[in-house]
Design a protein around this motif. Structure first.
Motif, mmCIF file in Angstrom:
data_model
loop_
_atom_site.group_PDB
_atom_site.id
_atom_site.type_symbol
_atom_site.label_atom_id
_atom_site.label_comp_id
_atom_site.label_asym_id
_atom_site.label_seq_id
_atom_site.Cartn_x
_atom_site.Cartn_y
_atom_site.Cartn_z
ATOM 1 N N LEU A 1 0.863 -1.439 -0.245
ATOM 2 C CA LEU A 1 0.054 0.081 0.566
ATOM 3 C C LEU A 1 0.912 1.265 -0.019
ATOM 4 O O LEU A 1 2.080 1.519 0.069
ATOM 5 N N ASP A 2 0.433 2.468 -0.478
ATOM 6 C CA ASP A 2 0.842 3.303 -0.457
ATOM 7 C C ASP A 2 0.031 4.590 0.435
ATOM 8 O O ASP A 2 -0.787 4.829 0.546
ATOM 9 N N TYR A 3 0.741 4.998 1.080
ATOM 10 C CA TYR A 3 0.097 6.176 2.221
ATOM 11 C C TYR A 3 0.994 8.114 2.221
ATOM 12 O O TYR A 3 2.147 8.177 1.654
ATOM 13 N N ASP A 4 0.205 8.844 2.334
ATOM 14 C CA ASP A 4 0.334 10.014 1.938
ATOM 15 C C ASP A 4 1.488 10.489 3.231
ATOM 16 O O ASP A 4 1.899 11.662 2.778
ATOM 17 N N HIS A 5 1.644 9.677 4.159
ATOM 18 C CA HIS A 5 1.514 10.311 5.314
ATOM 19 C C HIS A 5 2.026 8.620 6.197
ATOM 20 O O HIS A 5 1.442 7.840 6.586
ATOM 21 N N ILE A 6 3.629 9.392 7.092
ATOM 22 C CA ILE A 6 3.623 8.311 7.709
ATOM 23 C C ILE A 6 3.191 7.759 8.464
ATOM 24 O O ILE A 6 2.519 6.369 9.326
ATOM 25 N N LEU B 1 14.364 8.399 -7.348
ATOM 26 C CA LEU B 1 13.356 7.845 -5.478
ATOM 27 C C LEU B 1 12.152 6.377 -5.978
ATOM 28 O O LEU B 1 12.359 5.901 -5.392
ATOM 29 N N LEU B 2 11.515 6.711 -6.754
ATOM 30 C CA LEU B 2 10.782 6.026 -6.773
ATOM 31 C C LEU B 2 11.461 4.714 -7.760
ATOM 32 O O LEU B 2 10.555 2.956 -7.718
ATOM 33 N N GLU B 3 11.925 4.708 -8.330
ATOM 34 C CA GLU B 3 12.757 3.648 -9.109
ATOM 35 C C GLU B 3 13.342 2.506 -8.293
ATOM 36 O O GLU B 3 14.251 1.559 -8.923
ATOM 37 N N PHE B 4 13.763 3.316 -7.307
ATOM 38 C CA PHE B 4 14.394 2.192 -6.102
ATOM 39 C C PHE B 4 13.301 1.869 -4.764
ATOM 40 O O PHE B 4 13.527 0.984 -4.377
ATOM 41 N N LYS B 5 12.027 2.021 -5.409
ATOM 42 C CA LYS B 5 11.339 1.365 -4.700
ATOM 43 C C LYS B 5 10.934 0.048 -4.319
ATOM 44 O O LYS B 5 11.550 -0.417 -3.560
ATOM 45 N N ASN B 6 10.803 -0.733 -5.561
ATOM 46 C CA ASN B 6 10.596 -2.031 -5.473
ATOM 47 C C ASN B 6 12.962 -2.438 -4.785
ATOM 48 O O ASN B 6 11.620 -4.072 -4.225
ATOM 49 N N GLU B 7 12.899 -2.511 -5.197
ATOM 50 C CA GLU B 7 14.562 -2.664 -4.335
ATOM 51 C C GLU B 7 14.085 -2.511 -3.471
ATOM 52 O O GLU B 7 14.541 -3.480 -2.746
ATOM 53 N N GLU C 1 -0.357 6.866 8.477
ATOM 54 C CA GLU C 1 -1.225 6.684 8.388
ATOM 55 C C GLU C 1 -0.568 4.781 8.299
ATOM 56 O O GLU C 1 -0.778 3.729 8.766
ATOM 57 N N MET C 2 0.610 4.711 7.594
ATOM 58 C CA MET C 2 1.261 3.839 7.506
ATOM 59 C C MET C 2 1.264 2.905 8.694
ATOM 60 O O MET C 2 1.220 1.741 9.476
ATOM 61 N N LEU C 3 1.945 3.668 10.102
ATOM 62 C CA LEU C 3 2.400 2.957 11.550
ATOM 63 C C LEU C 3 0.874 3.033 11.965
ATOM 64 O O LEU C 3 1.084 2.235 12.657
ATOM 65 N N LYS C 4 -0.425 3.935 11.983
ATOM 66 C CA LYS C 4 -1.417 3.832 12.484
ATOM 67 C C LYS C 4 -1.708 2.130 11.643
ATOM 68 O O LYS C 4 -3.071 1.196 12.602
ATOM 69 N N ASP C 5 -1.751 1.915 10.658
ATOM 70 C CA ASP C 5 -2.371 0.558 10.244
ATOM 71 C C ASP C 5 -1.071 -0.713 10.796
ATOM 72 O O ASP C 5 -1.904 -1.574 11.372
ATOM 73 N N VAL C 6 -0.139 -0.046 11.289
ATOM 74 C CA VAL C 6 1.152 -1.260 11.510
ATOM 75 C C VAL C 6 0.488 -1.627 13.060
ATOM 76 O O VAL C 6 0.465 -3.078 13.549
#
Length: 262
Positions: free
Chosen positions: A1-6, A112-118, A8-13
């Motif tokens: 998933l992509d998040y607009d803010h960190i 930055l986006l190129e290194f996302k999957n890596e 939001e990600m921590l809340k899901d975690v």
């Protein structure tokens, strides 16, 4: 998933972790005390309903209990249990998932986006590798000593639990007050040492010697006070308890003494 803010990600975690599925689980973060936990606690501290019970030792997070309602889990730093780099641990334990290489210096704003999957692949490999290392370590310790490593957050606490469980026998370890412990502990540690290198004429040589682990070797080779447990101020040879427990000492007293020499 992509998040607009960190956040939001921590809340899901943490919404996922603070569920009945992971109740009483232990989560390990390698070197978390010095890095990851600082950022996680900043987020958790802002949540009123989440209860935090951190345990500190020497400025490090030994254990953090995180609770919400009836559910809780624990976060520990695996570096305190296995004090080595994850890359070296993976090789030492021979796990199937070795740590991957990732060149962080090549990342910039334009790619930055190129290194996302890596980067995702790199992080997943880290998690799997650490899990395999801890799983192998747990199996080995349990096979040898029937000890659960999740109950011992650091390598000294693990060693002490193994000692108390299998080697202490009927002996007892006395509970000391802070003041008495601090005084006794000075007898087991060396002091500050300076080394001065003299200037010698040309063609002359000098040998330098460094003695390592002198205190452990002395405790191994010589007698140390372990059986007669008493605290005494004054002339110890006059202590009634000493004569009662061991009248054969004949003033040849073995102990730790804080004395003034004139």
């Amino acid at each position: 998933l992509d998040y607009d803010h960190i956040n939001e990600m921590l809340k899901d975690v943490f919404d996922s972790l603070l569920s009945s599925k992971y109740n009483n689980y232990t989560i390990y973060i390698h070197n978390g005390s010095s890095f990851d936990l600082i950022f996680l606690l900043k987020y958790l501290a802002s949540k009123n309903k989440i209860k935090l019970r951190p345990l500190f030792k020497d400025g490090k997070f030994i254990n953090i209990e995180i609770e919400l309602g009836k559910n809780k889990f624990y976060i520990k730093d695996s570096l305190l249990l296995l004090p080595a780099r994850l890359k070296d641990l993976a090789k030492s334990f021979g796990v199937t998932q070795q740590k991957l290489d990732f060149d962080h210096t090549k990342i910039n704003g334009s790619n930055l986006l190129e290194f996302k999957n890596e980067s995702i692949k790199y992080c997943i490999a880290d998690c799997v590798s650490l899990y395999q290392v801890l799983n192998n370590f747990h199996k080995e310790i349990y096979k040898l000593f029937k000890i659960d490593i999740s109950k011992t957050p650091t390598i000294p606490s693990l060693a002490f639990r193994i000692f108390r469980t299998h080697f202490l026998g009927n002996n007892k370890i006395p509970a000391l007050t802070n003041r008495l412990f601090n005084e006794l502990s000075q007898s087991y540690y060396g002091g500050h040492t300076d080394m001065y290198i003299p200037e010698l004429p040309k063609g002359k040589f000098i040998h330098h010697y460094d003695v390592n682990s002198l205190y452990p070797s002395a405790m191994f080779d010589f007698k140390y006070p372990t059986e007669l447990l008493a605290h005494f101020i004054g002339n110890i040879t006059n202590m009634p308890l000493l004569e009662k427990l061991n009248p054969l000492l004949n003033n040849n007293v073995l102990g730790i003494f804080k004395v003034k020499v004139i």
